[in-house]
Design an enzyme around this catalytic site. Sequence first.
Site, PDB file in Angstrom:
ATOM      1  N   SER A 138     -19.007  11.286  78.243  1.00  0.00           N
ATOM      2  CA  SER A 138     -18.297  10.629  79.346  1.00  0.00           C
ATOM      3  C   SER A 138     -16.928  11.265  79.609  1.00  0.00           C
ATOM      4  O   SER A 138     -16.211  11.666  78.690  1.00  0.00           O
ATOM      5  CB  SER A 138     -18.108   9.134  79.096  1.00  0.00           C
ATOM      6  OG  SER A 138     -17.244   8.563  80.057  1.00  0.00           O
ATOM      7  N   TYR A 151     -14.509   1.772  74.447  1.00  0.00           N
ATOM      8  CA  TYR A 151     -15.302   2.829  75.093  1.00  0.00           C
ATOM      9  C   TYR A 151     -14.481   4.114  75.192  1.00  0.00           C
ATOM     10  O   TYR A 151     -14.946   5.191  74.796  1.00  0.00           O
ATOM     11  CB  TYR A 151     -15.731   2.369  76.485  1.00  0.00           C
ATOM     12  CG  TYR A 151     -16.643   3.336  77.204  1.00  0.00           C
ATOM     13  CD1 TYR A 151     -17.989   3.431  76.875  1.00  0.00           C
ATOM     14  CD2 TYR A 151     -16.162   4.157  78.224  1.00  0.00           C
ATOM     15  CE1 TYR A 151     -18.834   4.320  77.534  1.00  0.00           C
ATOM     16  CE2 TYR A 151     -16.992   5.033  78.885  1.00  0.00           C
ATOM     17  CZ  TYR A 151     -18.328   5.121  78.544  1.00  0.00           C
ATOM     18  OH  TYR A 151     -19.153   6.005  79.199  1.00  0.00           O
ATOM     19  N   LYS A 155     -15.418   7.442  72.929  1.00  0.00           N
ATOM     20  CA  LYS A 155     -15.875   8.642  73.633  1.00  0.00           C
ATOM     21  C   LYS A 155     -14.941   9.826  73.363  1.00  0.00           C
ATOM     22  O   LYS A 155     -15.402  10.976  73.253  1.00  0.00           O
ATOM     23  CB  LYS A 155     -15.981   8.359  75.126  1.00  0.00           C
ATOM     24  CG  LYS A 155     -17.112   7.411  75.505  1.00  0.00           C
ATOM     25  CD  LYS A 155     -18.475   7.985  75.167  1.00  0.00           C
ATOM     26  CE  LYS A 155     -19.603   7.125  75.689  1.00  0.00           C
ATOM     27  NZ  LYS A 155     -20.948   7.689  75.407  1.00  0.00           N
TER      28      LYS A 155
END
Length: 264
Positions: A138, A151, A155
């Site tokens: 991502s 998140y 990532k």
Amino acid sequence: MRVTGEVVVVTGAASGIGRALARRFAAEGAAGVVVADVDEAGAAAVAREIGDRALAVRADVTVEAEVRALADVAEREFGPIGLFCSNAGIITGHGLDASDADWSRALAVNTLAHVYAARAVVPRMVERGGGYLLNTCSAAGLVSCPGDAPYAVSKAAAISFAEWLAIHYRAKGIRVSVLCPQGVRTPMMERGLAEDHLTARGVAKAAPLLDPDDVAAQVVDALAEERFLILPHPEVAEYVRRKYDDTDRWIAGMSRFVASLGER
């Protein structure tokens, strides 16, 4: 890396980017595609779409023993793994209010799963003289994201681990790529938009949502060029440049962007 004739494993392949990758690799002539997901029924449906050269395997990527078993099944059924796509990922939708369980789950799926995959396949790839890892990470790992702290952090850690792998194993024949899109029209993104998550709204505002099949097509081209950084949204490269050219200005700009989204 040309996928034709290779054995490929894709985790998180029951839907979204994983499903698109599995289907595209099969279309490119992969010798075998292992469709892995914790959603056993979803993985089986994708394998049926692909046909005889596909095998569905239920695997929880947060359990190292299951990742090792996945690699063993793939090699027993199809032969040596040429490309392992560690693609599974989750969002939490939380910032400072994220619980310890949210953090643990995000780090397990979004970061440690890549570690488990590397432990399972890199030694055998080195022994054979080469292999390829594709890790879905991502753009949030490069330039953060609104709303979801676990998140963004998990990532970023995933990208850092991939860099470490690429540095330490390149001379042993191992190639590594990280797939770092912004918004892709996946079930995870659709749920985020439906539930009005700040992260989903921010990603959708920042750039057009891509179709997973278009992302998969770009991945095939990038693997052929053995590019480490795969950016389906090319503007992300400019965001990264601005981030490191003037980090304070970049943080101020990101702060204004997040404020523009509101907190509803």
